[in-house]
Design a protein around this motif. Sequence first.
Motif, PDB file in Angstrom:
ATOM      1  N   GLN A   1      15.889   6.289  13.420  1.00  0.00           N
ATOM      2  CA  GLN A   1      16.489   7.395  14.161  1.00  0.00           C
ATOM      3  C   GLN A   1      16.238   8.723  13.462  1.00  0.00           C
ATOM      4  O   GLN A   1      16.000   9.744  14.108  1.00  0.00           O
ATOM      5  N   LYS A   2      16.263   8.706  12.121  1.00  0.00           N
ATOM      6  CA  LYS A   2      15.962   9.926  11.374  1.00  0.00           C
ATOM      7  C   LYS A   2      14.531  10.396  11.659  1.00  0.00           C
ATOM      8  O   LYS A   2      14.266  11.596  11.773  1.00  0.00           O
ATOM      9  N   VAL A   3      13.626   9.427  11.759  1.00  0.00           N
ATOM     10  CA  VAL A   3      12.234   9.766  12.053  1.00  0.00           C
ATOM     11  C   VAL A   3      12.126  10.366  13.450  1.00  0.00           C
ATOM     12  O   VAL A   3      11.435  11.374  13.663  1.00  0.00           O
TER      13      VAL A   3
ATOM     14  N   ARG B   1       7.794   1.358   1.249  1.00  0.00           N
ATOM     15  CA  ARG B   1       9.237   1.611   1.179  1.00  0.00           C
ATOM     16  C   ARG B   1       9.919   0.870   0.022  1.00  0.00           C
ATOM     17  O   ARG B   1      10.943   1.322  -0.481  1.00  0.00           O
ATOM     18  N   ARG B   2       9.373  -0.279  -0.368  1.00  0.00           N
ATOM     19  CA  ARG B   2      10.013  -1.081  -1.418  1.00  0.00           C
ATOM     20  C   ARG B   2       9.117  -1.372  -2.618  1.00  0.00           C
ATOM     21  O   ARG B   2       9.573  -1.962  -3.590  1.00  0.00           O
ATOM     22  N   GLY B   3       7.831  -1.031  -2.509  1.00  0.00           N
ATOM     23  CA  GLY B   3       6.939  -1.238  -3.640  1.00  0.00           C
ATOM     24  C   GLY B   3       5.974  -2.394  -3.421  1.00  0.00           C
ATOM     25  O   GLY B   3       6.231  -3.329  -2.652  1.00  0.00           O
ATOM     26  N   ARG B   4       4.869  -2.337  -4.159  1.00  0.00           N
ATOM     27  CA  ARG B   4       3.812  -3.341  -4.030  1.00  0.00           C
ATOM     28  C   ARG B   4       4.282  -4.729  -4.459  1.00  0.00           C
ATOM     29  O   ARG B   4       3.918  -5.734  -3.856  1.00  0.00           O
ATOM     30  N   LYS B   5       5.113  -4.800  -5.469  1.00  0.00           N
ATOM     31  CA  LYS B   5       5.586  -6.093  -5.953  1.00  0.00           C
ATOM     32  C   LYS B   5       6.411  -6.809  -4.897  1.00  0.00           C
ATOM     33  O   LYS B   5       6.240  -8.012  -4.661  1.00  0.00           O
ATOM     34  N   ALA B   6       7.305  -6.084  -4.244  1.00  0.00           N
ATOM     35  CA  ALA B   6       8.122  -6.690  -3.186  1.00  0.00           C
ATOM     36  C   ALA B   6       7.245  -7.153  -2.023  1.00  0.00           C
ATOM     37  O   ALA B   6       7.478  -8.211  -1.435  1.00  0.00           O
ATOM     38  N   ALA B   7       6.220  -6.359  -1.694  1.00  0.00           N
ATOM     39  CA  ALA B   7       5.315  -6.747  -0.611  1.00  0.00           C
ATOM     40  C   ALA B   7       4.530  -7.996  -0.976  1.00  0.00           C
ATOM     41  O   ALA B   7       4.324  -8.890  -0.138  1.00  0.00           O
ATOM     42  N   ASP B   8       4.080  -8.088  -2.235  1.00  0.00           N
ATOM     43  CA  ASP B   8       3.347  -9.283  -2.663  1.00  0.00           C
ATOM     44  C   ASP B   8       4.223 -10.522  -2.584  1.00  0.00           C
ATOM     45  O   ASP B   8       3.784 -11.587  -2.153  1.00  0.00           O
ATOM     46  N   GLN B   9       5.469 -10.400  -3.017  1.00  0.00           N
ATOM     47  CA  GLN B   9       6.373 -11.549  -2.971  1.00  0.00           C
ATOM     48  C   GLN B   9       6.643 -12.001  -1.540  1.00  0.00           C
ATOM     49  O   GLN B   9       6.801 -13.186  -1.271  1.00  0.00           O
TER      50      GLN B   9
ATOM     51  N   GLY C   1       3.924  -5.146   8.656  1.00  0.00           N
ATOM     52  CA  GLY C   1       5.085  -5.349   7.797  1.00  0.00           C
ATOM     53  C   GLY C   1       4.779  -5.202   6.331  1.00  0.00           C
ATOM     54  O   GLY C   1       5.575  -4.629   5.564  1.00  0.00           O
ATOM     55  N   GLU C   2       3.617  -5.705   5.899  1.00  0.00           N
ATOM     56  CA  GLU C   2       3.262  -5.623   4.484  1.00  0.00           C
ATOM     57  C   GLU C   2       3.061  -4.168   4.060  1.00  0.00           C
ATOM     58  O   GLU C   2       3.488  -3.748   2.983  1.00  0.00           O
ATOM     59  N   HIS C   3       2.414  -3.362   4.921  1.00  0.00           N
ATOM     60  CA  HIS C   3       2.167  -1.959   4.597  1.00  0.00           C
ATOM     61  C   HIS C   3       3.495  -1.194   4.490  1.00  0.00           C
ATOM     62  O   HIS C   3       3.690  -0.401   3.564  1.00  0.00           O
ATOM     63  N   VAL C   4       4.394  -1.464   5.441  1.00  0.00           N
ATOM     64  CA  VAL C   4       5.688  -0.782   5.424  1.00  0.00           C
ATOM     65  C   VAL C   4       6.475  -1.141   4.171  1.00  0.00           C
ATOM     66  O   VAL C   4       7.046  -0.284   3.495  1.00  0.00           O
ATOM     67  N   MET C   5       6.504  -2.445   3.833  1.00  0.00           N
ATOM     68  CA  MET C   5       7.270  -2.866   2.665  1.00  0.00           C
ATOM     69  C   MET C   5       6.679  -2.304   1.380  1.00  0.00           C
ATOM     70  O   MET C   5       7.406  -1.912   0.455  1.00  0.00           O
TER      71      MET C   5
ATOM     72  N   VAL D   1       5.799  10.132  10.128  1.00  0.00           N
ATOM     73  CA  VAL D   1       5.822   8.732   9.695  1.00  0.00           C
ATOM     74  C   VAL D   1       5.453   8.643   8.216  1.00  0.00           C
ATOM     75  O   VAL D   1       6.082   7.916   7.441  1.00  0.00           O
ATOM     76  N   GLU D   2       4.418   9.400   7.815  1.00  0.00           N
ATOM     77  CA  GLU D   2       3.974   9.355   6.424  1.00  0.00           C
ATOM     78  C   GLU D   2       4.994   9.997   5.475  1.00  0.00           C
ATOM     79  O   GLU D   2       5.277   9.463   4.398  1.00  0.00           O
ATOM     80  N   SER D   3       5.575  11.112   5.884  1.00  0.00           N
ATOM     81  CA  SER D   3       6.429  11.870   4.960  1.00  0.00           C
ATOM     82  C   SER D   3       7.897  11.436   4.980  1.00  0.00           C
ATOM     83  O   SER D   3       8.615  11.630   3.997  1.00  0.00           O
ATOM     84  N   GLU D   4       8.344  10.834   6.097  1.00  0.00           N
ATOM     85  CA  GLU D   4       9.763  10.496   6.226  1.00  0.00           C
ATOM     86  C   GLU D   4      10.037   8.999   6.234  1.00  0.00           C
ATOM     87  O   GLU D   4      11.064   8.549   5.728  1.00  0.00           O
ATOM     88  N   TYR D   5       9.134   8.223   6.825  1.00  0.00           N
ATOM     89  CA  TYR D   5       9.417   6.791   7.007  1.00  0.00           C
ATOM     90  C   TYR D   5       8.804   5.937   5.902  1.00  0.00           C
ATOM     91  O   TYR D   5       9.456   5.057   5.335  1.00  0.00           O
ATOM     92  N   LEU D   6       7.544   6.190   5.580  1.00  0.00           N
ATOM     93  CA  LEU D   6       6.847   5.371   4.578  1.00  0.00           C
ATOM     94  C   LEU D   6       7.075   5.942   3.185  1.00  0.00           C
ATOM     95  O   LEU D   6       6.138   6.298   2.460  1.00  0.00           O
ATOM     96  N   THR D   7       8.331   6.021   2.780  1.00  0.00           N
ATOM     97  CA  THR D   7       8.694   6.524   1.455  1.00  0.00           C
ATOM     98  C   THR D   7       9.774   5.638   0.858  1.00  0.00           C
ATOM     99  O   THR D   7      10.418   4.850   1.551  1.00  0.00           O
ATOM    100  N   LYS D   8       9.985   5.797  -0.437  1.00  0.00           N
ATOM    101  CA  LYS D   8      10.992   4.989  -1.132  1.00  0.00           C
ATOM    102  C   LYS D   8      12.423   5.350  -0.700  1.00  0.00           C
ATOM    103  O   LYS D   8      13.366   4.607  -0.972  1.00  0.00           O
TER     104      LYS D   8
END
Length: 625
Positions: free
Chosen positions: A167-169, A206-214, A199-203, A154-161
């Motif tokens: 399914q890959k995970v 995967r998408r960056g802190r700015k996207a999560a804040d928005q 959801g906030e942690h995943v975003m 989860v850390e190395s494959e899913y929670l990345t940019k």
Amino acid sequence: MNMPSALLQLQPGTAVVYQNRLHRITHVLDLDEVLLVDDETNQVSHAKVGALETVVGGTQSVARPDLVQVLDKDWEEAKRRYEIIRPLLDKADRSRQDVTERGKTCGLHTNTLYEWIRRYEDSHLLTSLLPRIRNDKGSTKLTPEVETIIQAVVESEYLTKQRKSQQKVCDEVRKRCLYAGLEPPHDNTVRNRLKLLTGEHVMAKRRGRKAADQAYSPIEGCFPGADWPLAVVQIDHTPLDIILVDDIDRRPVNKPWITLAIDVFSRMVVGFYVSFDPPGALSAGQCLASAILPKESWLAKHDIKGEWPCWGMPAKLHMDNAREFRGNMLKRACDQYGIDIEWRPVARPHFGGHIERLLGTFAKEIHTLPGTTFSNVRERGDYDSEGKAALTLTELEEWLVTFIVNVYHQRVHSSLNMPPMEKYRRGIFGTKDSPGRGLPARITDENRLRLDLMPYEERTVQDYGVVIDEIHYYHDVLRRWINAPDLVAPKYKRKFMFRRDPRDISTIWFYDPEVDLYYPIPYRDTSHPPISIWEMREAKRRAEADGRRHVDERALFAAYDRMREIEQNAQAKTTSVRRAAQRRKHHQEVIRPLPLPVAPVAEPVPPQPQTSPAILPFDEMDDLA
């Protein structure tokens, strides 16, 4: 033994006891009034909510273990079960199909979910969902090795940019398990683990802190999730800009602290706690208890005219990152009563704007009172705060409640364009555009709530009783637990839970694990006077300053007696002495749990100091230093 439910649901159809007769609620008339019908005579009655009592049901009650005695793995399992049934609990038109579909999603049988729902709705407490003792019938639990692989993937494959698919995970988990010679988990098991991520942690990953804040940060004037009364309650504390006087000589003492709780939806103040004591686990717990419990008796006791119809469990508590809010006691208590905790993100103060604006409103009003210190030296000028001081702590509490109930709740709030009371009423009863949430359920066991929110320590029971901070306690209810062996490691002695109110340590509360009840345990030497934990620590410091290498109970109380003698001789001379006396008086006036009937006290066995255990206090007690 039959026991009432932990919550009294205030809605049509609920069975209640009114004037010692069985009734049912037919209509909710106002925030504190209902219509009832007698089950036997069909006579209709108009009643205040505070006059209703819960019905003792005929079903067998489930024992309530002490919150901090529950194993962490069992506690997490109860929380997992709650999250599974949570979408079904408040669904008014819940059908078997809804339960079946939820069961399929979570990989559980429909009957299992119905059993969890029944157990939870009987008490509305998280402990009702704890696993039954010795009830593991070979359920398919993953091995620690497989769990480690899932977490790593989860850390190395899913929670990345790279934002790989679920399914890959699943494929990567299967591959690593096969390489390690382990049975791989089902794909749905891995997907369910991914669903548990916020959801906030995943975003953010995967998408960056700015996207999560928005996506997840609140905007000005709007707090996410605060869509109905008690959906989100914010708590914070601050020193008040006013010098108070003592009750006897009306001489200056010190500035008090206030811990305040506000309903974000309506901006109603739902609870507070004022004290000369420093902020800690006690003040946080007392403020939360004030927010949950009804206020009618407090208003009547202090002869304050007005309504304060706020009670019930908040869905979420929003607090800052102060240590007193992160203690295990507060987290376990909130879990038990179904309250989510959300801490304010570090370095993002706008998340606490509502409670801080309210504290600012209080500060402006307090600056009009005699004895105010204003916000700073320049604003105070040559105003003599100590010379003008006139209010005692009790009088300040009464002033605060009068302002809250009759002024703040009734005047138009600039962000709401209506008074907080009107906003709260609309949230409860609804409008033509949106339904109301209904009256919140009332807690039925106030004593247990206060104990659950009280700091605790763990100790073994010796043949001379229990020792905490060199002070001995004993009661006959401890006899059968003397030198009891630990259940897991019999060569060690078993530790038991003792709750202690820092304001008065003359009595501690022993949790009996066999009957799931608390019993008050007094000083072994009942000639000792009641003292607070702060007075005890000061007495110990003075005894050590007198050259004692080891301070026992006798030396500690001898030092305390010398302190009191010095205070009496200097009563009118120093502010610090008056402050200590006023704190002591305030501690003696607080509401404490009522004692249960227990057997008479037996003469204890003489103490054996050399066997006294050296056990460090928990972090909740450290907060009080």
